[in-house]
Design a protein around this motif. Structure first.
Motif, short mmCIF file in Angstrom:
data_model
loop_
_atom_site.label_atom_id
_atom_site.label_comp_id
_atom_site.label_asym_id
_atom_site.label_seq_id
_atom_site.Cartn_x
_atom_site.Cartn_y
_atom_site.Cartn_z
N SER A 65 0.82 -1.22 0.00
CA SER A 65 0.00 0.00 0.00
C SER A 65 0.85 1.27 0.00
N GLU A 66 2.15 1.16 0.32
CA GLU A 66 3.04 2.32 0.28
C GLU A 66 3.31 2.77 -1.15
N GLY A 67 3.09 1.87 -2.11
CA GLY A 67 3.25 2.23 -3.52
C GLY A 67 4.66 2.12 -4.06
N ASP A 68 5.61 1.68 -3.28
CA ASP A 68 6.99 1.51 -3.75
C ASP A 68 7.11 0.10 -4.32
N ILE A 69 6.72 -0.04 -5.59
CA ILE A 69 6.62 -1.34 -6.24
C ILE A 69 7.74 -1.51 -7.27
N ILE A 70 8.39 -2.65 -7.24
CA ILE A 70 9.43 -3.00 -8.21
C ILE A 70 8.76 -3.70 -9.39
N ASP A 71 9.08 -3.24 -10.59
CA ASP A 71 8.57 -3.81 -11.83
C ASP A 71 9.74 -4.56 -12.47
N PHE A 72 9.82 -5.86 -12.25
CA PHE A 72 10.98 -6.65 -12.65
C PHE A 72 10.69 -7.47 -13.90
N TYR A 73 11.63 -7.43 -14.84
CA TYR A 73 11.57 -8.28 -16.04
C TYR A 73 12.83 -9.13 -16.04
N GLY A 74 12.68 -10.45 -16.00
CA GLY A 74 13.85 -11.32 -15.99
C GLY A 74 13.48 -12.76 -15.67
N PRO A 75 14.43 -13.50 -15.09
CA PRO A 75 14.19 -14.92 -14.80
C PRO A 75 13.00 -15.12 -13.88
N CYS A 76 12.22 -16.16 -14.15
CA CYS A 76 11.02 -16.45 -13.35
C CYS A 76 11.34 -16.87 -11.92
N ASP A 77 12.57 -17.32 -11.67
CA ASP A 77 12.92 -17.76 -10.32
C ASP A 77 13.50 -16.62 -9.47
N HIS A 78 13.32 -15.37 -9.91
CA HIS A 78 13.85 -14.22 -9.17
C HIS A 78 13.21 -14.13 -7.79
N ASP A 79 14.03 -13.93 -6.77
CA ASP A 79 13.57 -13.85 -5.38
C ASP A 79 13.55 -12.39 -4.94
N PRO A 80 12.37 -11.83 -4.59
CA PRO A 80 12.28 -10.43 -4.15
C PRO A 80 13.13 -10.11 -2.92
N LEU A 81 13.54 -11.15 -2.16
CA LEU A 81 14.40 -10.95 -1.00
C LEU A 81 15.76 -11.62 -1.18
N GLY A 82 16.08 -11.97 -2.41
CA GLY A 82 17.33 -12.65 -2.71
C GLY A 82 18.52 -11.71 -2.80
N LYS A 83 19.70 -12.30 -2.88
CA LYS A 83 20.96 -11.56 -2.90
C LYS A 83 21.03 -10.53 -4.04
N GLU A 84 20.61 -10.95 -5.25
CA GLU A 84 20.68 -10.03 -6.39
C GLU A 84 19.76 -8.83 -6.20
N GLU A 85 18.55 -9.08 -5.69
CA GLU A 85 17.61 -7.98 -5.49
C GLU A 85 18.09 -7.03 -4.41
N ILE A 86 18.67 -7.55 -3.35
CA ILE A 86 19.21 -6.70 -2.28
C ILE A 86 20.31 -5.81 -2.85
N GLN A 87 21.24 -6.38 -3.62
CA GLN A 87 22.33 -5.59 -4.21
C GLN A 87 21.77 -4.53 -5.15
N SER A 88 20.78 -4.88 -5.96
CA SER A 88 20.17 -3.93 -6.89
C SER A 88 19.54 -2.76 -6.15
N GLN A 89 18.81 -3.05 -5.09
CA GLN A 89 18.16 -1.97 -4.34
C GLN A 89 19.16 -1.14 -3.56
N LYS A 90 20.27 -1.74 -3.12
CA LYS A 90 21.33 -0.97 -2.46
C LYS A 90 21.95 0.02 -3.46
N ARG A 91 22.19 -0.46 -4.71
CA ARG A 91 22.74 0.44 -5.74
C ARG A 91 21.78 1.58 -6.05
N ASP A 92 20.50 1.28 -6.15
CA ASP A 92 19.49 2.32 -6.41
C ASP A 92 19.48 3.34 -5.27
N LEU A 93 19.55 2.87 -4.05
CA LEU A 93 19.57 3.77 -2.89
C LEU A 93 20.80 4.66 -2.92
N GLN A 94 21.96 4.07 -3.28
CA GLN A 94 23.20 4.85 -3.37
C GLN A 94 23.08 5.94 -4.44
#
Length: 103
Positions: A65-94
């Motif tokens: 409900s906060e509206g901060d939604i990730i729109d991901f296009y890629g592998p179907c086994d992508h984990d929203p709390l996985g290592k790659e997603e954490i690194q991606s969101q850290k880079r975006d924050l930086q």
């Protein structure tokens, strides 16, 4: 006493079934998941990770409900709390920090 044991057994069984149904439906927190090509490429929408938990061992997704939604296009086994997603969101924050405050 037998009634209590029966009740607790039923409760445990219901919990196990609930977990298996949730894992079959997809990753926790996924809002939508559309398969583009035979299970290898997907469009997935899920809430961003709470910034305060990005560096922790147990990251937590924001409330959708906060509206901060990730729109991901890629592998179907992508984990929203996985290592790659954490690194991606850290880079975006930086990047956002550098834009706001300069580097």
């Amino acid at each position: 006493m037998k009634a209590m044991k029966l009740f607790l057994s039923g409760l445990v069984l219901a919990g196990i079934m609930d977990v298996s149904i949730a894992s079959a439906a997809g990753a926790v927190g996924v809002i939508s998941k559309d398969v583009a090509t035979e299970g290898s490429y997907c469009h997935i929408k899920f809430p961003a990770i709470e910034e305060r938990t990005l560096g922790s061992n147990r990251p937590v997704l924001k409330d959708p409900s906060e509206g901060d939604i990730i729109d991901f296009y890629g592998p179907c086994d992508h984990d929203p709390l996985g290592k790659e997603e954490i690194q991606s969101q850290k880079r975006d924050l930086q990047r956002r920090f550098e834009r706001e405050y300069g580097s």
